[in-house]
Motif scaffolding. Sequence first.
Motif, PDB file in Angstrom:
ATOM      1  N   VAL A   7      12.833  20.725  15.851  1.00 14.77           N
ATOM      2  CA  VAL A   7      12.292  22.070  15.640  1.00 14.77           C
ATOM      3  C   VAL A   7      10.781  22.073  15.857  1.00 14.77           C
ATOM      4  CG1 VAL A   7      11.966  23.880  13.932  1.00 14.77           C
ATOM      5  CG2 VAL A   7      14.135  22.658  14.053  1.00 14.77           C
ATOM      6  N   LEU A   8      10.118  21.076  15.288  1.00 16.01           N
ATOM      7  CA  LEU A   8       8.649  21.065  15.386  1.00 16.01           C
ATOM      8  C   LEU A   8       8.187  20.815  16.808  1.00 16.01           C
ATOM      9  CD1 LEU A   8       7.795  19.239  12.064  1.00 16.01           C
ATOM     10  CD2 LEU A   8       7.247  21.587  12.674  1.00 16.01           C
ATOM     11  N   THR A   9       8.889  19.914  17.524  1.00 21.03           N
ATOM     12  CA  THR A   9       8.508  19.697  18.927  1.00 21.03           C
ATOM     13  C   THR A   9       8.702  20.974  19.731  1.00 21.03           C
ATOM     14  OG1 THR A   9       9.284  17.439  18.691  1.00 21.03           O
ATOM     15  CG2 THR A   9       8.839  18.198  20.908  1.00 21.03           C
ATOM     16  N   GLY A  10       9.834  21.650  19.469  1.00 18.61           N
ATOM     17  CA  GLY A  10      10.048  22.937  20.137  1.00 18.61           C
ATOM     18  C   GLY A  10       8.940  23.906  19.790  1.00 18.61           C
ATOM     19  N   LEU A  11       8.543  23.890  18.532  1.00 14.15           N
ATOM     20  CA  LEU A  11       7.494  24.805  18.074  1.00 14.15           C
ATOM     21  C   LEU A  11       6.174  24.522  18.798  1.00 14.15           C
ATOM     22  CD1 LEU A  11       7.169  27.080  16.089  1.00 14.15           C
ATOM     23  CD2 LEU A  11       6.405  25.448  14.370  1.00 14.15           C
ATOM     24  N   ILE A  12       5.930  23.237  19.073  1.00 17.22           N
ATOM     25  CA  ILE A  12       4.689  22.909  19.788  1.00 17.22           C
ATOM     26  C   ILE A  12       4.700  23.549  21.170  1.00 17.22           C
ATOM     27  CG2 ILE A  12       3.475  20.998  20.919  1.00 17.22           C
ATOM     28  CD1 ILE A  12       3.931  19.376  18.417  1.00 17.22           C
ATOM     29  N   PHE A  13       5.843  23.453  21.851  1.00 15.02           N
ATOM     30  CA  PHE A  13       5.940  24.105  23.157  1.00 15.02           C
ATOM     31  C   PHE A  13       5.726  25.608  23.030  1.00 15.02           C
ATOM     32  CE2 PHE A  13       8.007  20.376  25.081  1.00 15.02           C
ATOM     33  CZ  PHE A  13       7.338  20.388  26.282  1.00 15.02           C
ATOM     34  N   LEU A  14       6.364  26.175  22.015  1.00 16.26           N
ATOM     35  CA  LEU A  14       6.273  27.618  21.806  1.00 16.26           C
ATOM     36  C   LEU A  14       4.826  28.024  21.537  1.00 16.26           C
ATOM     37  CD1 LEU A  14       8.368  29.901  21.636  1.00 16.26           C
ATOM     38  CD2 LEU A  14       8.134  29.762  19.166  1.00 16.26           C
ATOM     39  N   MET A  15       4.172  27.248  20.661  1.00 16.32           N
ATOM     40  CA  MET A  15       2.764  27.533  20.351  1.00 16.32           C
ATOM     41  C   MET A  15       1.921  27.465  21.624  1.00 16.32           C
ATOM     42  SD  MET A  15       2.285  27.709  16.904  1.00 16.32           S
ATOM     43  CE  MET A  15       0.861  26.892  16.254  1.00 16.32           C
ATOM     44  N   GLY A  16       2.258  26.450  22.456  1.00 18.75           N
ATOM     45  CA  GLY A  16       1.511  26.297  23.700  1.00 18.75           C
ATOM     46  C   GLY A  16       1.617  27.557  24.544  1.00 18.75           C
ATOM     47  N   LEU A  17       2.846  28.072  24.649  1.00 15.89           N
ATOM     48  CA  LEU A  17       3.045  29.259  25.480  1.00 15.89           C
ATOM     49  C   LEU A  17       2.391  30.475  24.845  1.00 15.89           C
ATOM     50  CD1 LEU A  17       6.748  28.693  26.529  1.00 15.89           C
ATOM     51  CD2 LEU A  17       4.692  28.320  27.885  1.00 15.89           C
ATOM     52  N   MET A  18       2.265  30.452  23.523  1.00 16.96           N
ATOM     53  CA  MET A  18       1.736  31.640  22.852  1.00 16.96           C
ATOM     54  C   MET A  18       0.232  31.577  22.633  1.00 16.96           C
ATOM     55  SD  MET A  18       4.783  32.730  20.272  1.00 16.96           S
ATOM     56  CE  MET A  18       3.633  32.627  18.959  1.00 16.96           C
ATOM     57  N   VAL A  19      -0.403  30.524  23.148  1.00 14.33           N
ATOM     58  CA  VAL A  19      -1.839  30.363  22.919  1.00 14.33           C
ATOM     59  C   VAL A  19      -2.642  31.639  23.195  1.00 14.33           C
ATOM     60  CG1 VAL A  19      -3.880  29.261  23.905  1.00 14.33           C
ATOM     61  CG2 VAL A  19      -2.052  27.879  23.014  1.00 14.33           C
ATOM     62  N   PRO A  20      -2.359  32.340  24.322  1.00 17.00           N
ATOM     63  CA  PRO A  20      -3.156  33.547  24.574  1.00 17.00           C
ATOM     64  C   PRO A  20      -3.124  34.538  23.409  1.00 17.00           C
ATOM     65  CG  PRO A  20      -1.867  32.991  26.496  1.00 17.00           C
ATOM     66  CD  PRO A  20      -1.444  32.056  25.414  1.00 17.00           C
ATOM     67  N   PHE A  21      -1.947  34.671  22.752  1.00 20.95           N
ATOM     68  CA  PHE A  21      -1.862  35.605  21.626  1.00 20.95           C
ATOM     69  C   PHE A  21      -2.518  35.009  20.388  1.00 20.95           C
ATOM     70  CE2 PHE A  21       1.854  36.041  24.346  1.00 20.95           C
ATOM     71  CZ  PHE A  21       1.646  37.319  24.809  1.00 20.95           C
ATOM     72  N   LEU A  22      -2.263  33.715  20.175  1.00 22.98           N
ATOM     73  CA  LEU A  22      -2.826  33.080  18.996  1.00 22.98           C
ATOM     74  C   LEU A  22      -4.346  33.123  19.025  1.00 22.98           C
ATOM     75  CD1 LEU A  22      -0.463  29.990  18.735  1.00 22.98           C
ATOM     76  CD2 LEU A  22      -0.426  32.088  17.401  1.00 22.98           C
ATOM     77  N   ARG A  23      -4.888  32.953  20.228  1.00 22.08           N
ATOM     78  CA  ARG A  23      -6.351  32.972  20.361  1.00 22.08           C
ATOM     79  C   ARG A  23      -6.900  34.319  19.924  1.00 22.08           C
ATOM     80  NH1 ARG A  23     -10.753  31.336  21.482  1.00 22.08           N
ATOM     81  NH2 ARG A  23     -11.078  32.352  23.472  1.00 22.08           N
ATOM     82  N   ARG A  24      -6.175  35.373  20.267  1.00 19.62           N
ATOM     83  CA  ARG A  24      -6.641  36.697  19.908  1.00 19.62           C
ATOM     84  C   ARG A  24      -6.549  36.884  18.389  1.00 19.62           C
ATOM     85  NH1 ARG A  24      -4.330  40.571  24.190  1.00 19.62           N
ATOM     86  NH2 ARG A  24      -5.297  38.981  25.488  1.00 19.62           N
ATOM     87  N   LEU A  25      -5.510  36.257  17.838  1.00 18.21           N
ATOM     88  CA  LEU A  25      -5.234  36.419  16.410  1.00 18.21           C
ATOM     89  C   LEU A  25      -6.200  35.596  15.558  1.00 18.21           C
ATOM     90  CD1 LEU A  25      -3.016  38.079  15.103  1.00 18.21           C
ATOM     91  CD2 LEU A  25      -1.679  35.983  14.877  1.00 18.21           C
ATOM     92  N   PHE A  26      -6.410  34.344  15.953  1.00 16.43           N
ATOM     93  CA  PHE A  26      -7.153  33.444  15.068  1.00 16.43           C
ATOM     94  C   PHE A  26      -8.572  33.173  15.543  1.00 16.43           C
ATOM     95  CE2 PHE A  26      -2.662  32.133  14.452  1.00 16.43           C
ATOM     96  CZ  PHE A  26      -2.563  32.557  13.138  1.00 16.43           C
ATOM     97  N   LYS A  27      -8.915  33.703  16.712  1.00 12.77           N
ATOM     98  CA  LYS A  27     -10.269  33.526  17.246  1.00 12.77           C
ATOM     99  C   LYS A  27     -10.688  32.046  17.232  1.00 12.77           C
ATOM    100  CE  LYS A  27     -11.038  38.005  17.578  1.00 12.77           C
ATOM    101  NZ  LYS A  27     -10.245  38.703  16.581  1.00 12.77           N
ATOM    102  N   SER A  28     -11.803  31.747  16.573  1.00 17.67           N
ATOM    103  CA  SER A  28     -12.332  30.388  16.663  1.00 17.67           C
ATOM    104  C   SER A  28     -11.544  29.401  15.793  1.00 17.67           C
ATOM    105  CB  SER A  28     -13.793  30.380  16.258  1.00 17.67           C
ATOM    106  OG  SER A  28     -13.909  30.855  14.940  1.00 17.67           O
ATOM    107  N   TYR A  29     -10.582  29.908  15.015  1.00 18.59           N
ATOM    108  CA  TYR A  29      -9.791  28.989  14.194  1.00 18.59           C
ATOM    109  C   TYR A  29      -8.575  28.453  14.929  1.00 18.59           C
ATOM    110  CZ  TYR A  29     -12.591  30.454  10.243  1.00 18.59           C
ATOM    111  OH  TYR A  29     -13.631  30.678   9.414  1.00 18.59           O
ATOM    112  N   THR A  30      -8.394  28.917  16.191  1.00 17.09           N
ATOM    113  CA  THR A  30      -7.176  28.581  16.923  1.00 17.09           C
ATOM    114  C   THR A  30      -6.864  27.092  16.898  1.00 17.09           C
ATOM    115  OG1 THR A  30      -7.831  30.343  18.377  1.00 17.09           O
ATOM    116  CG2 THR A  30      -5.939  29.041  19.041  1.00 17.09           C
TER     117      THR A  30
END
Lengths: 914, 117
Positions: A7-30
């Motif tokens: 699950v966690l390895t899958g989540l890493i891939f998912l997080m990778g793909l979602m980086v553009p959104f996460l960056r917007r969400l967490f700004k410099s904390y990404t």
Amino acid sequence: MEQLTVVLTGLIFLMGLMVPFLRRLFKSYTGRILALVPFALFATLTFIFFTLPDETSRLVDTGFGFLPEMGFSFRIDGLSLIFGMMVSGIGGLVLGYSSFYMAKYAGRTKFYFFLVLFMGGMLGLVFADNLMALFIFWEITSITSFFLIGFDHDKEKPRQAAMQALLLTAFGGLCLLFAVIMIGDMAGTYSLSELYTRGFRFGAHSNYYLVFLLIFVAVTTKSAQFPFHFWLPGAMNAPTPVSAYLHSATMVNAGIFLLLRLNPILGGTVVWKTVFVLTGGITMFLGAFYSLGQKDLKRILAFTTISALGTMVLLIGMNSTASIQAALIFFIVHGLYKGGLFMMAGIIDKNTGTRDIDKLAGLLRSMPVTSIAGILALLSMSGLPPMLGFIGKELIYDAKIQMPELSWLVIPLGVAANMIMVAISLWVFYEIFLKPKYKQPVSLKHPEHELPGNFLAGPVALALVGLVLGMFPGWLEDTMSNAMYFIQSETIDVHLSLWHGFNQVLLLSIFTVAMGVVIFLFRKPVGSLVNIIIRWTDQYHLPERFNRLIKNYLSLAGRQTNRIQHGYHRYYLITFFTVTFALVIYQLIRLKGPWIPADEAGPVRMHVVMVLAFSLLAVIFAVFTRSRLSAIVAMGVLGYGISVFYMFYGAVDLAITQFLVETIVMVIFVMVIYHLPHFAKLSDKRTRIRDAVIATGVGVMVTLVVLKARFINLETPVSGFFAQNSFLEGHGRNIVNVILVDFRALDTLGEITVLALAAAGVFTLLRLDLNKKGKKQMKNLVLERIVSLFLYVMVGFAIFLLIRGHNRPGGGFIAGIIAAAGFLLYAIVFGSEAVLKKLHTNPRYIIGTGLLLAFLAAIIPTFSGNPPLTGLWLSMGNIHIGTPLLFDTGVFVLVTGMIVSIITNIMDVLKWNS
Amino acid sequence: MELIIAIFIGLLYACGVYLLLRRSIVKLILGVFVLSNATNLIIFLSGGIQRSGISFIGEQAEKASLESMTDPLPQALVLTAIVISLGISAYILALKYKYFEKTGTHDLDQLSKTDQK
């Protein structure tokens, strides 16, 4: 617990793909947020690490397969645990570290995107049970590391370095693919677990040497072994967090991992031992030697990395229990200290603006935390107690002494490399942390206490882990034993301790350190000597050579392409036609059987023959005429003739469509043709005769093929099924229409997409550099009324045809063309502007709406669990309404939009208004 | 009848190929046009032309047999091909117009020179 790793390895891939959104969400904390997932994975793996019994491996099905017969499971055993922990642990630290290091860089989204995907790829590689999956993840790491190394893509050097790394590792990846296929072929399985339990050993197989060679290339390119080592120093062009990650525990270690994984299957043969020991030995020594001549901290570290990788390859090549054990420990040791040292280099670089060891000085006072972490890492690198590095080096010496055959070569090389390691550690320590008299201390941009904790956390944590493991190495024993069991396929109890007693190995260690100190003391002459040698070998500068090789290859390809791709359209066609002609005629001659069916030939219908003859005359006229208009009219005659032909043979829908299309094409033709020059006689008589001969040949060939093709029916035609089911299942009596919108709707979907693209193509071609311009408009109310009325009638008729098209002649295509014909007439009378006004919207939106409707009809059935494009019907007595009708409506709207769009565009551009 | 149609298609192909080999781009477009019509005919012919009934299911019937009707499958294939050829024709014409506007020539041999840098 094991499921959680998946699950966690899958989540890493998912997080990778979602980086553009996460960056917007967490700004410099990404970076810090992203780091949480690998840390969670690290914690999970640690738990498994302490609970996994000896001699067991766990296989976790991911429920995810690349291919039906190629399931993709996670294999969790000692080896994958050790690598997985290093990858996730250091990965988390690097991500936290990056969030500060990269703070001022542009393109951070891209950076995190590729870094996290790289991490996912590396984890997949480590845990893959399937060799094919392992290969795919291997490639993911190659590709993502290409983007990471070339992160500063606006500079030439990083681009070149990235290209070099990619070319080499991708070449290795290709070799790996072949090797994997061959292994799978020999064993009948791609699963590592199965290969292990069935005890495959390919040493005696006739294909062994080929597989070995392929694996050798894969490993040496990925793990930067001599002579492919040169891409690694170039990869230092990457941002430092990338170097810290790629060169400590990941990327370059993938080759090491592969060797360990394949050791039980391929290892232990004479060629394995000799080749890997030699390659590793040479790489180990050369890497260490070159590191002496460097001034840039990162380059020093890069060359010591090459040396360390050489050591590991050497140890695995030796293939004794002691050596494999040493390789595993050394992998951990190296990952810990190298990750820490790279991060330290990055901190120093950020803080002082330089990485040149000649300029840096006295950092121990100004940056105490960084310095102490760095010094601990350097201790580990030079193999001194109480760090884990000491245990690693002792094991290495032990293994080398035990090696029977090549110890005369391996021991001197190894001791020499280690002496240099000691010397270089001392050197770095002295130059940058102490304050020699001749140097000015550098000024800091940020005092250390102002640096954020997570920036310092990486090197500190790694140094502490190295220290703690050095003092309590017993923690590693169980997992090491487990790993050893699967690598060596025998039970081995691993014992690790800091103090081994006073023996040969310790003597060697003491000698090494003493000599290291001596080299350090004479560093000036040693340095200049090394530099002379480096300068001498620079004439064989491998990166340059490699670049030249690639350049020569490209220019060869270019010359060859220029010869074949001469740019003369006609000669391409002539080549194409003559080759096809030769091949087809050859095949036709080989076929036996009759040419003309005597019994089943349809009766000759004189009226059809007349139509055909008339059409043919028109075409021949078109070939020779000099008048453009006549040629177009002749084309029209051909089109109408064929339309009539369809009609005679019962294809009503076809006939209507052909007729309509022909008309519209002719209108468009006429619009455009007057803006083009007259036909000119461009070819001389000889070319004409040559072309005529070729054309006749093709004509004869086609005739023969058509005649012959009628006797070759390999499969039973499916048409019978359509005739049987189109009313019962498709609720339509017009079989052709049911095929189009229901049975073969996917094809139609593709085709209308092509139509939309054609319209878009016309739009971009004509409108690219067109400026808006004023229009004069014609006013004639009576005429406008009549033509408007006509337009409404046409559209109404079209809708009527659309609705009844399922049962009688008609359907979306025909309806679309008829509606468009109405607009065409309107446009001819009032100009394109008026059409757009009448439509109240841009034809492009109409096209989009049509495509949307069709896709909607395709998707709606999936909500009720059916495959896309399944026809869903709602029956009310005799009336059936269903998704195919929606689909057909989409076709109708799109076709209308396309034709209107094309016509208005052409009229606009050709100023056909008024 | 098949023989006659096959020869007809062959002749269309010959004319089409001859047009394709001309240097004038307008002729080339005409060639594409002729060839696409001829190819549609081949596909249509592959269903057989002995039967020429309309491929509909009768008003009262629930299913039909292929005995009496023209094969519906090639018709479906050709129908979309015809409409697509409309899209393609429009596209080629636009391309040709743009090409002529930019280069001022309709001689294909001139094109080979702008091809190379």
